[in-house]
Design an enzyme around this catalytic site. Structure first.
Site, short mmCIF file in Angstrom:
data_model
loop_
_atom_site.label_atom_id
_atom_site.label_comp_id
_atom_site.label_asym_id
_atom_site.label_seq_id
_atom_site.Cartn_x
_atom_site.Cartn_y
_atom_site.Cartn_z
N THR A 1 0.70 -1.15 0.05
CA THR A 1 -0.39 0.13 -0.11
C THR A 1 0.77 0.93 -0.10
OG1 THR A 1 -1.56 -1.01 1.13
CG2 THR A 1 -1.55 1.12 1.57
N SER B 1 1.83 -7.95 -0.53
CA SER B 1 2.61 -8.72 0.49
C SER B 1 2.20 -9.92 -0.02
CB SER B 1 3.13 -7.81 1.43
OG SER B 1 2.12 -8.18 2.42
N THR C 1 1.42 -4.28 4.06
CA THR C 1 1.99 -4.78 6.21
C THR C 1 0.88 -5.88 5.72
OG1 THR C 1 -0.63 -3.81 6.01
CG2 THR C 1 1.65 -2.85 5.63
N ASP C 2 0.02 -6.61 4.77
CA ASP C 2 -0.51 -8.29 5.10
C ASP C 2 1.05 -9.32 6.04
OD1 ASP C 2 -2.59 -7.22 4.57
OD2 ASP C 2 -2.84 -7.53 2.81
N1 ASP Z 1 -2.19 -4.76 -0.01
C1 ASP Z 1 -1.31 -4.82 0.68
C2 ASP Z 1 -0.42 -5.47 1.01
O1 ASP Z 1 0.80 -5.09 0.02
C3 ASP Z 1 -1.80 -4.08 2.47
C4 ASP Z 1 -1.17 -3.32 3.36
O2 ASP Z 1 -0.11 -2.64 2.50
O3 ASP Z 1 -1.14 -2.68 3.82
O4 ASP Z 1 0.13 -5.77 2.35
#
Ligand code: ASP
Length: 324
Positions: free
Chosen positions: A19, A57, A91-92
């Site tokens: 993100t 991620s 963050t995932d």
């Molecule tokens: N979809 C995102 C990720 O790549 C979520 C994030 O980064 O907050 O994990």
């Protein structure tokens, strides 16, 4: 004073997607653009940027972890002047990547993993401040030797202790037994350090590896069907982590499935699904098992993958789960 006394510290930012690099939820901002949008970074350090990947991620894999960790090790080996490395990440799975790096980077120099909960186009996007703060933390002398750290929402967490707790909030990353420190506008403040063995002090060497042993993770629940374990065990697994209830307790079905797998020689680790506190007084089961007393099941899987490179002796594995 020599001219080099005036040189700014060198920081490498490696971008992977997520993100923090997203517009409308899609990771499409390339590394140089992500960093180039923050000229303030140039006041802090001599920044070099490289794009490692541009993925959400959820697409991260053990093969990519290996590649990323090797890259970081090479950067530190090749450039003594490099002060720190900052990884931008979704963050995932950020806590998994951070813990893998915490076990495999061979340098005491700071490695900071940073993400964001709001895409770059959203109002109050948190990525820019998080990235600047991550660079600031890496420049702090107390960050040296602190292991891999995660910086979001003005908080510094140890990779081993951090987990994502909220689907949307910018304060999603919480840390077992409090944060390592905070990133105030005027100063980075460390409150404590982490005492588990990490980075250069672990025995895990990955330079010659292209893949990790196949280790799966199965979560327990009421009325668990042991056939789930039989299925995984038939897939050529090299280890299995069971996400237990609190205290390492498991259902009758999980116990039945794990016993069959363990009796066939599969290394089994039990880690609690409950985020806080430790498993104490390990429960007795009628099959060989090691316990991860205070690691999340996802992190226990990573440690089992790395440990199995070196041993499948239950005693040594148990020691690893208490040390790293
Ligand atoms: N979809 C995102 C990720 O790549 C979520 C994030 O980064 O907050 O994990």
């Amino acid at each position: 004073m020599t001219p080099s006394s005036f040189a700014k510290p060198k920081v490498r930012i490696i971008t992977t997607g997520g993100t923090i690099a997203s517009v409308n939820g899609k990771p499409m901002i390339d590394g140089p653009a992500l960093v180039g949008a923050l000229p303030e970074l140039g006041n802090l350090a001599d920044i070099q940027v490289e794009e490692f990947s541009k993925i959400g991620s959820s697409k991260m894999t053990p093969a990519l972890w290996l590649k990323l960790s090797k890259r970081i090790n090479r950067l530190f080996d090749e450039d003594e002047q490099l002060s720190s490395v900052v990884i931008t990440h979704g963050t995932d799975t950020l806590e998994e990547t951070a813990y893998f790096l915490n076990l495999t980077v061979r340098s005491p120099k700071p490695v900071i993993v940073v993400g964001a909960m709001r895409s770059a186009n959203e109002i109050s996007a948190d990525g820019p401040a998080n990235l600047i703060n991550a660079v600031r933390v890496g420049l702090e002398s107390k960050a040296v030797g602190s292991g891999v750290m995660v910086v979001l929402n003005e908080r510094i967490s140890a990779a081993r202790e951090v987990w994502k707790t909220h689907n949307r909030g910018v304060d999603t990353f919480q840390s077992e037994s409090s944060f390592l420190g905070v990133v105030d506008p005027d100063k980075v403040r460390f409150y404590r350090s982490t005492f588990y063995t990490h980075t250069a002090d672990t025995p895990f060497r990955i330079e010659k590896l292209d893949q990790l042993p196949k280790v799966e993770l199965v979560m327990d629940f009421t009325d668990f069907d042991p056939a789930i374990i039989d299925y995984f065990a038939s897939k050529g697994l090299e280890g299995l982590v069971a996400g237990s209830f609190a205290g390492g307790r498991i259902s009758a079905g999980m116990a039945e499935g794990l016993k069959r797998a363990a009796d066939n020689g599969l290394p089994i680790c039990i880690a609690s699904q409950v985020p806080e506190g430790r498993i104490i007084g390990y429960p007795a089961y009628d099959f060989p098992v090691v316990f991860a007393p205070d690691l999340s099941p996802k992190k226990a899987r990573i440690l089992l993958m790395l440990s199995l490179q070196l041993t499948n002796d239950p005693k040594q594995l148990q020691t690893n789960f208490e040390q790293f």
